[in-house]
Design an enzyme around this catalytic site. Sequence first.
Site, PDB file in Angstrom:
ATOM      1  N   CYS A   1       6.787  15.269   9.695  1.00  0.00           N
ATOM      2  CA  CYS A   1       5.589  15.519   8.893  1.00  0.00           C
ATOM      3  C   CYS A   1       4.910  14.215   8.489  1.00  0.00           C
ATOM      4  O   CYS A   1       5.568  13.201   8.275  1.00  0.00           O
ATOM      5  CB  CYS A   1       5.962  16.295   7.649  1.00  0.00           C
ATOM      6  SG  CYS A   1       6.688  17.885   8.020  1.00  0.00           S
TER       7      CYS A   1
ATOM      8  N   ARG B   1       4.267  10.644  15.344  1.00  0.00           N
ATOM      9  CA  ARG B   1       5.497  10.999  14.637  1.00  0.00           C
ATOM     10  C   ARG B   1       6.071  12.321  15.129  1.00  0.00           C
ATOM     11  O   ARG B   1       7.224  12.630  14.849  1.00  0.00           O
ATOM     12  CB  ARG B   1       5.212  11.094  13.133  1.00  0.00           C
ATOM     13  CG  ARG B   1       4.747   9.786  12.537  1.00  0.00           C
ATOM     14  CD  ARG B   1       4.294   9.966  11.116  1.00  0.00           C
ATOM     15  NE  ARG B   1       5.370  10.373  10.249  1.00  0.00           N
ATOM     16  CZ  ARG B   1       6.164   9.533   9.589  1.00  0.00           C
ATOM     17  NH1 ARG B   1       5.982   8.252   9.707  1.00  0.00           N
ATOM     18  NH2 ARG B   1       7.113   9.978   8.814  1.00  0.00           N
TER      19      ARG B   1
ATOM     20  N   TRP C   1       5.945  19.288  11.014  1.00  0.00           N
ATOM     21  CA  TRP C   1       7.027  19.477  11.987  1.00  0.00           C
ATOM     22  C   TRP C   1       7.911  20.548  11.361  1.00  0.00           C
ATOM     23  O   TRP C   1       8.527  20.319  10.323  1.00  0.00           O
ATOM     24  CB  TRP C   1       7.774  18.159  12.179  1.00  0.00           C
ATOM     25  CG  TRP C   1       8.799  18.149  13.267  1.00  0.00           C
ATOM     26  CD1 TRP C   1       8.586  17.889  14.586  1.00  0.00           C
ATOM     27  CD2 TRP C   1      10.215  18.360  13.110  1.00  0.00           C
ATOM     28  NE1 TRP C   1       9.781  17.944  15.266  1.00  0.00           N
ATOM     29  CE2 TRP C   1      10.796  18.231  14.382  1.00  0.00           C
ATOM     30  CE3 TRP C   1      11.037  18.661  12.023  1.00  0.00           C
ATOM     31  CZ2 TRP C   1      12.156  18.380  14.610  1.00  0.00           C
ATOM     32  CZ3 TRP C   1      12.390  18.817  12.249  1.00  0.00           C
ATOM     33  CH2 TRP C   1      12.942  18.675  13.528  1.00  0.00           C
TER      34      TRP C   1
ATOM     35  N   ASN D   1       5.857  16.383   2.336  1.00  0.00           N
ATOM     36  CA  ASN D   1       6.886  15.978   3.309  1.00  0.00           C
ATOM     37  C   ASN D   1       8.235  16.082   2.614  1.00  0.00           C
ATOM     38  O   ASN D   1       8.333  15.740   1.425  1.00  0.00           O
ATOM     39  CB  ASN D   1       6.716  14.514   3.723  1.00  0.00           C
ATOM     40  CG  ASN D   1       5.547  14.307   4.663  1.00  0.00           C
ATOM     41  OD1 ASN D   1       4.875  15.241   5.049  1.00  0.00           O
ATOM     42  ND2 ASN D   1       5.316  13.042   5.005  1.00  0.00           N
ATOM     43  N   GLY D   2       9.270  16.471   3.344  1.00  0.00           N
ATOM     44  CA  GLY D   2      10.605  16.566   2.760  1.00  0.00           C
ATOM     45  C   GLY D   2      11.049  18.016   2.724  1.00  0.00           C
ATOM     46  O   GLY D   2      10.472  18.873   3.410  1.00  0.00           O
TER      47      GLY D   2
ATOM     48  N   GLU E   1      22.761   5.488  26.333  1.00  0.00           N
ATOM     49  CA  GLU E   1      21.332   5.348  26.029  1.00  0.00           C
ATOM     50  C   GLU E   1      20.484   5.866  27.205  1.00  0.00           C
ATOM     51  O   GLU E   1      19.463   6.539  27.004  1.00  0.00           O
ATOM     52  CB  GLU E   1      21.018   3.882  25.716  1.00  0.00           C
ATOM     53  CG  GLU E   1      19.564   3.544  25.474  1.00  0.00           C
ATOM     54  CD  GLU E   1      18.903   4.325  24.331  1.00  0.00           C
ATOM     55  OE1 GLU E   1      19.610   4.977  23.559  1.00  0.00           O
ATOM     56  OE2 GLU E   1      17.663   4.306  24.252  1.00  0.00           O
TER      57      GLU E   1
ATOM     58  N   LYS F   1      17.785   8.931  26.867  1.00  0.00           N
ATOM     59  CA  LYS F   1      16.370   8.770  27.235  1.00  0.00           C
ATOM     60  C   LYS F   1      15.983   9.828  28.256  1.00  0.00           C
ATOM     61  O   LYS F   1      14.934  10.444  28.149  1.00  0.00           O
ATOM     62  CB  LYS F   1      16.207   7.368  27.834  1.00  0.00           C
ATOM     63  CG  LYS F   1      14.993   6.617  27.473  1.00  0.00           C
ATOM     64  CD  LYS F   1      14.960   5.893  26.177  1.00  0.00           C
ATOM     65  CE  LYS F   1      15.376   6.662  24.987  1.00  0.00           C
ATOM     66  NZ  LYS F   1      15.424   5.903  23.759  1.00  0.00           N
TER      67      LYS F   1
ATOM     68  N   GLU G   1      15.722  13.390  26.575  1.00  0.00           N
ATOM     69  CA  GLU G   1      14.627  13.614  25.620  1.00  0.00           C
ATOM     70  C   GLU G   1      13.265  13.628  26.292  1.00  0.00           C
ATOM     71  O   GLU G   1      12.355  14.308  25.834  1.00  0.00           O
ATOM     72  CB  GLU G   1      14.687  12.634  24.437  1.00  0.00           C
ATOM     73  CG  GLU G   1      14.213  11.232  24.650  1.00  0.00           C
ATOM     74  CD  GLU G   1      14.206  10.419  23.328  1.00  0.00           C
ATOM     75  OE1 GLU G   1      14.594   9.251  23.398  1.00  0.00           O
ATOM     76  OE2 GLU G   1      13.802  10.932  22.276  1.00  0.00           O
TER      77      GLU G   1
ATOM     78  N   HIS H   1      39.098  13.496  33.865  1.00  0.00           N
ATOM     79  CA  HIS H   1      39.755  14.353  32.868  1.00  0.00           C
ATOM     80  C   HIS H   1      38.925  15.593  32.545  1.00  0.00           C
ATOM     81  O   HIS H   1      39.149  16.237  31.529  1.00  0.00           O
ATOM     82  CB  HIS H   1      40.042  13.537  31.601  1.00  0.00           C
ATOM     83  CG  HIS H   1      40.929  12.360  31.868  1.00  0.00           C
ATOM     84  ND1 HIS H   1      42.263  12.488  32.202  1.00  0.00           N
ATOM     85  CD2 HIS H   1      40.656  11.033  31.904  1.00  0.00           C
ATOM     86  CE1 HIS H   1      42.781  11.295  32.409  1.00  0.00           C
ATOM     87  NE2 HIS H   1      41.822  10.392  32.247  1.00  0.00           N
TER      88      HIS H   1
ATOM     89  N   LYS I   1       9.283  11.043  15.589  1.00  0.00           N
ATOM     90  CA  LYS I   1       9.551   9.603  15.596  1.00  0.00           C
ATOM     91  C   LYS I   1      10.425   9.189  14.421  1.00  0.00           C
ATOM     92  O   LYS I   1      11.293   8.339  14.561  1.00  0.00           O
ATOM     93  CB  LYS I   1       8.213   8.848  15.559  1.00  0.00           C
ATOM     94  CG  LYS I   1       8.348   7.355  15.690  1.00  0.00           C
ATOM     95  CD  LYS I   1       8.805   6.970  17.080  1.00  0.00           C
ATOM     96  CE  LYS I   1       9.074   5.492  17.227  1.00  0.00           C
ATOM     97  NZ  LYS I   1       9.898   5.213  18.418  1.00  0.00           N
TER      98      LYS I   1
END
Length: 600
Positions: free
Chosen positions: A2, A27, A77, A103-104, A478, A482, A485, A501, A595
């Site tokens: 948000c 964001r 969001w 926001n929150g 990493e 990437k 996502e 294994h 973000k």
Amino acid sequence: MCGIVACRTATSAAPYLVHALRLLEYRGYDSIGVAVRGSDAALVTVRSIRRVDDLAALLAARDPDGLGGVGIGHTRWATHGEVSERNAHPHRDCTGSLAVVHNGIIENATELRAELRGRGHEFASDVDSEVVCHLLEEHVDAGRDALAALEATVARLRGSWALVVLDGETGALVATAHGSPLVVAASPLGVFAASDVAAIADWVDEVVPLRDGDVVELSDEPRWMRAGVRRSAPAAVSAAPARRSVEPLDHPDFMAKEIAEQPAVAAGILDALRPGIERGRLWRELGLPDFSRVAVLGCGTSLNAGTVVGRAFSRLGGVPAEALVASEAAESVLPPGTLLLAFSQSGETADVLRALDDLDPGIPVLAVTNNPHSTLARRASSILHCLAGPEVGVAATKTFVAQVVTGVCAALSALTAIGRVPRARLREAVEELARAPERLARALDVGAATIPPVVARVSAAPGFVFLGRGAGVPYAVEGALKLKELSYRWAEAYPAGELKHGPLALVEPGTPVIAVDDGAPRLAGNLAEVAARGAAVVTIGGPGSTVPTLGAWSPTRAAAAPWGPLDAVVPLQMLARELALGLGRDVDKPRNLAKAVTVD
Ligand code: M6R
């Protein structure tokens, strides 16, 4: 996640709000809205579940003379309630004259909603934030002005919030924050508030971050209150570093731009920090106590960067290091003598902040962040700014490199200061680190030539396996993060020795297996095992690899770079981006992601 913007301007608020919302788009959001005070004092609310362009078109269709200079805007969001226009902010009270952006998370929203319903309030959405509107309404009805009403309202809330309230009747604009960032700023153009400095940085030179509990009236001379008493404003900080273009300029997307900037980012950090490594000055200036072990804390890419840095402490100085997934850190017991390094590019990741609440408050915390004015920076014992510059792509790229280089500089300096690394070994490591910009630049060139044919080979694959051994493992992790996502394809990362294994069962003819091959012993044997089962093996390594980014890899180089093959991250980022573009994905704004992840 948000985003909030608010303004009181001499001319129409709408163009300011739209521009700021465009700068908040990176964001991540799934709906958007504004409320502007009309010339007749009524609030005009426009919301959309599409993009900023759609909202701009809806606003442009209105009579410009009908909209005034006071307004609030929001990118949402979704957390509570589906993505829909009725759940988009701003929300309003029963009378429609108080509008709120939030926001929150309001943790006691369910109880408050029931209580307010019991007193006859009608709710128009499913979101937790709407309770704020109705609580405010009661306080305004009781004769309080907007500022006092807001202070009385937040006294009933549990959770986290950045809130801006627009009172249509009086035109008052008031803001407060608790555990969620918000800044205010004034300039000849007007008075502004935003949850992200970037949103308003084009119009102001400095911003003032709210402390938890501050309540501010956004009038020509902002009025700061706290617990009902007038206070002076906190110190202002420069807005200039957050200023950026809404377009990636000479690049097709922000991710391409940010990948390309990595050599320059590494060079800038080394210019700033390298002189402080030898003799331990960089470490001593942080003012932290000596330590006998380190723990790194973070989420996603920041956790991977922290893991790389933690390994540098162990491999170079023999200091025990453990990596803590922030959302699970409450389970950890950190022995006395531990230094905690908290990695977060945004400095606002709720899981990281919650972990700090849950861990022993006596543990010294070094924040490694790209946001020196963030909540994490304020809460840490000391901070290292990782100097990546604004990163717009949701997928972290240059902030990974920046966190690694910054963290490694701190590790080298600290190990020198506490006498854990011989001088010759330190010099060798510093010289190797100084080569990082050149190695990253070479990786860009090699990646540009070799990644497209790899993408052509693997683009139809439904799933990917990433492998590494030793220092290569966090880079493999990493690379897999990437790829998933951005491309929305499954990708699993393993230490190569683990494959037999269980995960080897995933490998069938054609399965892409991407290996970070930094010359680790026994990796070749693991790759032979997957090749024998028909995997499409892609190696990122030295000469003879599919992607020979690492140049002439040698045991000497491996020993000199306890942080592992940093340059391998570049082709891994390029692979994820190009695969995603080929599949028609938006690489700057991948679906469902944000973000700065400000909810836990
Ligand atoms: O702002 P932070 O660095 O704390 O964010 C942590 C993660 O949310 C972040 O790294 C996320 O994994 C990225 N989208 C990865 O590209």
